[in-house]
Design a protein around this motif. Structure first.
Motif, PDB file in Angstrom:
ATOM      1  N   ARG A   1      24.502  -4.152 -54.645  1.00 19.93           N
ATOM      2  CA  ARG A   1      25.382  -5.287 -54.941  1.00 19.93           C
ATOM      3  C   ARG A   1      26.543  -4.854 -55.823  1.00 19.93           C
ATOM      4  O   ARG A   1      27.672  -5.295 -55.629  1.00 19.93           O
ATOM      5  N   ALA A   2      26.282  -3.973 -56.802  1.00 19.12           N
ATOM      6  CA  ALA A   2      27.354  -3.470 -57.661  1.00 19.12           C
ATOM      7  C   ALA A   2      28.409  -2.736 -56.828  1.00 19.12           C
ATOM      8  O   ALA A   2      29.617  -2.938 -57.006  1.00 19.12           O
ATOM      9  N   THR A   3      27.951  -1.908 -55.896  1.00 19.86           N
ATOM     10  CA  THR A   3      28.870  -1.138 -55.056  1.00 19.86           C
ATOM     11  C   THR A   3      29.683  -2.047 -54.145  1.00 19.86           C
ATOM     12  O   THR A   3      30.908  -1.906 -54.025  1.00 19.86           O
ATOM     13  N   SER A   4      29.019  -2.985 -53.498  1.00 21.46           N
ATOM     14  CA  SER A   4      29.732  -3.892 -52.586  1.00 21.46           C
ATOM     15  C   SER A   4      30.695  -4.792 -53.347  1.00 21.46           C
ATOM     16  O   SER A   4      31.786  -5.107 -52.850  1.00 21.46           O
ATOM     17  N   PHE A   5      30.295  -5.185 -54.568  1.00 19.24           N
ATOM     18  CA  PHE A   5      31.202  -6.007 -55.377  1.00 19.24           C
ATOM     19  C   PHE A   5      32.487  -5.238 -55.698  1.00 19.24           C
ATOM     20  O   PHE A   5      33.591  -5.775 -55.575  1.00 19.24           O
TER      21      PHE A   5
END
Length: 314
Positions: A294-298
């Protein structure tokens, strides 16, 4: 003016002041003559500003005295039981308030006072087709007053916690009693802030109470204008900060859930952009919750929403 005259370093000097005020007026070449011209013209401007300030303060004082006089006259007509004079004065004060006092700090206090007088006088001499409007107006004004006072009280309590500075709690119990009235139970701001003030005073803020207030916000977010939605979201964020910073709790999943809710509902944006602080807080919250994907996609999906000056370090 005083700060400028004392030569504060962060304020423009007289030459910058002069250039800003008189961009088309050339200065003499000789330094001494320059200083004479600059001082003469800037002194004149400061003198004029002082005059305007004095006029403004006098005007403001007269406004307050005028309103006090008109309200006093309304009460005289009430005591005399003079319906025609009372309602004429009521209309006059409302015109005065709407025309002159709309942006004045005391507008809602004065409006509430006048409406209460009219509502009380209605039983003596009804004003045609006005009773329901008076009742509705009173509820609206009381709700505004209650909402504003509760928010101010909560902010004062947060300052007390952060600065260790004791505040006066006079009138808080009466305020909370007003918030409990049935007319305001559907107002999420009044309901949430009143509960938060009580929890703070009883040292009852915990994870469950925070999640209850958060659930209330999620259930009603679609009904709120942006400003009130932001106020409710800030309240939940305050609860989270109290639990993490002052009670030492580790709440990574809850922190991410709340911040993501703010992101999806546009409550973290300012001027259509994300600040670097909010951006990095979301990334950190995702990492703390061990949600690397989620951090990467955000980062991939939202880096273009950063303010331009913040995109380079990211």
């Amino acid at each position: 003016i005083k700060a400028y005259l004392k030569g504060k370093s962060h304020l423009p000097d007289r030459q910058q002041f002069y250039t800003h005020l008189f961009p088309e007026d050339p200065l003499p070449d000789a330094p001494e003559e320059q200083q004479q011209v600059i001082r003469k013209k800037t002194d004149r401007v400061i003198h004029e500003l002082k005059g305007h300030l004095e006029d403004f303060l006098l005007w403001k004082q007269n406004l307050e005295k005028n309103l006090q006089r008109e309200v006093a006259l309304l009460k005289v007509y009430r005591d005399r039981r003079s319906p025609e004079l009372f309602w004429d004065q009521y209309r006059k004060i409302n015109r005065l308030l709407d025309r002159t006092y709309r942006n004045h700090n005391d507008f809602f206090d004065a409006k509430s006072l006048v409406e209460r007088e009219a509502y009380a006088f209605f039983d003596v001499a009804p004003f045609p087709n006005r009773h329901e409007k008076l009742a509705s107006s009173l509820i609206h004004l009381d709700a505004y007053y209650c909402r504003t006072r509760l928010v101010d009280t909560w902010v004062a309590l947060m300052n007390q916690m952060l600065l260790n500075h004791e505040i006066s709690l006079d009138g808080v119990e009466e305020l909370l009693s007003l918030a409990d009235q049935c007319a305001y139970r559907d107002d999420i701001i009044i309901r949430s802030y009143a509960r938060s003030v009580r929890l703070y005073l009883e040292d009852g803020i915990n994870r469950d109470s925070m999640l209850d207030i958060f659930a209330d916000l999620k259930a009603h977010i679609g009904e709120l204008p942006q400003e009130l939605a932001l106020g409710a979201f800030n309240l939940v964020s305050n609860h989270l900060a109290i639990l993490i910073s002052f009670k030492g709790m580790q709440l990574p999943e809850e922190r991410l859930r709340i911040m993501w809710f703010g992101l999806e509902n546009g409550l973290l944006y300012k001027g259509g952009s994300l600040s670097f602080t909010n951006f990095s807080n979301i990334v950190n919250a995702a990492l703390e919750a061990k949600e690397l994907d989620r951090a990467t996609s955000f980062i991939d999906d939202y880096q273009d929403r950063l303010r331009p000056e913040a995109q380079i370090p990211t």
